[in-house]
Design a protein around this motif. Structure first.
Motif, PDB file in Angstrom:
ATOM      1  N   SER A   1       0.877  -1.172   0.000  1.00 25.56           N
ATOM      2  CA  SER A   1       0.000   0.000   0.000  1.00 25.56           C
ATOM      3  C   SER A   1       0.913   1.220   0.000  1.00 25.56           C
ATOM      4  CB  SER A   1      -0.914   0.003   1.234  1.00 25.56           C
ATOM      5  OG  SER A   1      -1.811   1.101   1.193  1.00 25.56           O
TER       6      SER A   1
ATOM      7  N   ILE B   1      -4.708   2.316   7.275  1.00 28.10           N
ATOM      8  CA  ILE B   1      -5.583   1.132   7.308  1.00 28.10           C
ATOM      9  C   ILE B   1      -6.746   1.316   6.343  1.00 28.10           C
ATOM     10  CG2 ILE B   1      -7.166  -0.196   8.763  1.00 28.10           C
ATOM     11  CD1 ILE B   1      -5.212   0.447  11.123  1.00 28.10           C
ATOM     12  N   GLN B   2      -7.318   2.516   6.322  1.00 26.52           N
ATOM     13  CA  GLN B   2      -8.437   2.781   5.419  1.00 26.52           C
ATOM     14  C   GLN B   2      -8.019   2.640   3.952  1.00 26.52           C
ATOM     15  OE1 GLN B   2      -9.919   6.870   4.879  1.00 26.52           O
ATOM     16  NE2 GLN B   2     -11.920   6.093   5.547  1.00 26.52           N
ATOM     17  N   LYS B   3      -6.839   3.141   3.608  1.00 29.70           N
ATOM     18  CA  LYS B   3      -6.361   3.047   2.220  1.00 29.70           C
ATOM     19  C   LYS B   3      -6.209   1.589   1.790  1.00 29.70           C
ATOM     20  CE  LYS B   3      -2.455   4.407  -0.779  1.00 29.70           C
ATOM     21  NZ  LYS B   3      -3.238   5.052  -1.845  1.00 29.70           N
TER      22      LYS B   3
ATOM     23  N   SER C   1      -8.068  -0.873   2.729  1.00 26.53           N
ATOM     24  CA  SER C   1      -9.317  -1.601   3.006  1.00 26.53           C
ATOM     25  C   SER C   1      -9.672  -2.578   1.886  1.00 26.53           C
ATOM     26  CB  SER C   1     -10.461  -0.620   3.234  1.00 26.53           C
ATOM     27  OG  SER C   1     -10.688   0.181   2.088  1.00 26.53           O
ATOM     28  N   TRP C   2      -9.274  -2.265   0.652  1.00 22.80           N
ATOM     29  CA  TRP C   2      -9.581  -3.159  -0.473  1.00 22.80           C
ATOM     30  C   TRP C   2      -9.008  -4.555  -0.276  1.00 22.80           C
ATOM     31  CZ3 TRP C   2      -5.511  -5.453  -2.946  1.00 22.80           C
ATOM     32  CH2 TRP C   2      -4.245  -4.875  -2.737  1.00 22.80           C
TER      33      TRP C   2
ATOM     34  N   PHE D   1      -8.941  -6.302   2.346  1.00 20.47           N
ATOM     35  CA  PHE D   1      -9.685  -7.100   3.320  1.00 20.47           C
ATOM     36  C   PHE D   1     -11.132  -7.321   2.889  1.00 20.47           C
ATOM     37  CE2 PHE D   1      -6.387  -4.586   5.518  1.00 20.47           C
ATOM     38  CZ  PHE D   1      -5.550  -5.636   5.863  1.00 20.47           C
ATOM     39  N   SER D   2     -11.322  -7.559   1.600  1.00 26.36           N
ATOM     40  CA  SER D   2     -12.662  -7.710   1.029  1.00 26.36           C
ATOM     41  C   SER D   2     -13.277  -9.084   1.283  1.00 26.36           C
ATOM     42  CB  SER D   2     -12.610  -7.454  -0.480  1.00 26.36           C
ATOM     43  OG  SER D   2     -11.717  -8.366  -1.112  1.00 26.36           O
TER      44      SER D   2
ATOM     45  N   PRO E   1     -13.643  -6.030   9.361  1.00 33.27           N
ATOM     46  CA  PRO E   1     -13.765  -5.112   8.226  1.00 33.27           C
ATOM     47  C   PRO E   1     -15.079  -4.329   8.215  1.00 33.27           C
ATOM     48  CG  PRO E   1     -13.960  -7.396   7.495  1.00 33.27           C
ATOM     49  CD  PRO E   1     -13.516  -7.434   8.919  1.00 33.27           C
TER      50      PRO E   1
ATOM     51  N   PHE F   1     -15.051  -0.353   8.277  1.00 32.30           N
ATOM     52  CA  PHE F   1     -14.780   0.599   7.200  1.00 32.30           C
ATOM     53  C   PHE F   1     -15.975   1.487   6.836  1.00 32.30           C
ATOM     54  CE2 PHE F   1     -11.354  -2.590   6.289  1.00 32.30           C
ATOM     55  CZ  PHE F   1     -10.300  -1.757   6.635  1.00 32.30           C
TER      56      PHE F   1
END
Length: 249
Positions: A77, A90-92, A94-95, A97-98, A185, A188
């Motif tokens: 990331s 962590i937010q960036k 987030s993809w 942890f789908s 998750p 988010f």
């Protein structure tokens, strides 16, 4: 299982060591801080990792390639354009942890003997939105928990600032955050902040209506390698921790 290693920090407290080297690649005994974090997670069953990078990012990417990602599946990331702090980082990511499963976040500063498998199992059992690893140690900033280790607030002893997250909380316990947490998750969609922000601010904002719990780490082996004196201590502790798949130096 999936995990994130926070490795994007500037390492200002470790200057001049970090002038030409990212903090995550500093040596702590037989390991770099990043190698220790990867091997610690891998030993607990976390073999799909994402690592955020900013300071000297190409050096970290090259290091991982040279070491064949230490046998893990690793994504990057990239925060080269803007350092996003813990929450934004962590937010960036987030993809990544789908899959809907809880994931572990590990600060690359930390060297210790905590059983990450037991931490993850407790998180699943309690069904918390987030489980924060904490220790009884002296610091200026504490998280405040009730007797059931539910996050209830935060205080800064140096400035006198206090922020309460749950109304009516009494008999609070002061515990220091250790930079390791397990997160569902589902968090988010609840995050309203964008860009650079601290995940602790997010936890405090959400703790009033969501279960955010502490996990007390009482292991004897622990060090935060964020300062020169503690980096040396971390190196001594790291010498006592071995991983079965690592060849002796």
């Amino acid at each position: 299982m999936k995990a994130m290693i926070l490795a994007a920090g500037l390492g200002t407290r470790l200057k001049p060591l970090t002038d030409h080297c990212p903090k995550a690649l500093l040596q702590a005994g037989p390991y770099t801080l990043l190698e220790f974090a990867i091997r610690k997670l891998k030993a607990a069953g976390f073999n799909e990792l994402i690592i955020n990078v900013h300071h000297h990012a190409p050096m970290i990417i090259s290091y991982l390639k040279k070491n064949l990602n230490f046998g893990c599946e690793i994504s990057i990331s990239d925060e080269s354009d803007q350092l996003l702090d813990t929450g934004g980082g962590i937010q960036k990511a987030s993809w990544f942890f789908s899959d809907g499963q809880p994931f572990l976040v590990y600060n690359a500063d930390i060297i210790g003997g905590l059983d990450l498998s037991a931490l993850y199992a407790m998180h699943l059992q309690q069904q918390s939105l987030a489980t924060l690893v904490v220790r009884r140690r002296e610091t200026n900033r504490y998280l405040l928990f009730d007797q059931k280790l539910r996050l209830s607030g935060w205080e800064n002893l140096k400035t006198g600032e206090q922020r309460m997250a749950r109304a009516g909380s009494t008999s609070l316990i002061q515990l220091a955050f250790s930079g390791i947490h397990v997160i569902n998750p589902e968090i988010f969609p609840l995050i309203r902040t964008k860009g650079r922000f601290s995940i602790i601010d997010t936890y405090l904002a959400l703790a009033g209506n969501n279960l955010i719990t502490g996990y007390l780490d009482e292991s004897q082996l622990w060090a935060d390698a964020g300062k020169p004196e503690s980096l040396k201590q971390a190196g001594e502790i790291a010498k006592l921790i071995t991983f079965s798949d690592r060849n002796p130096a």
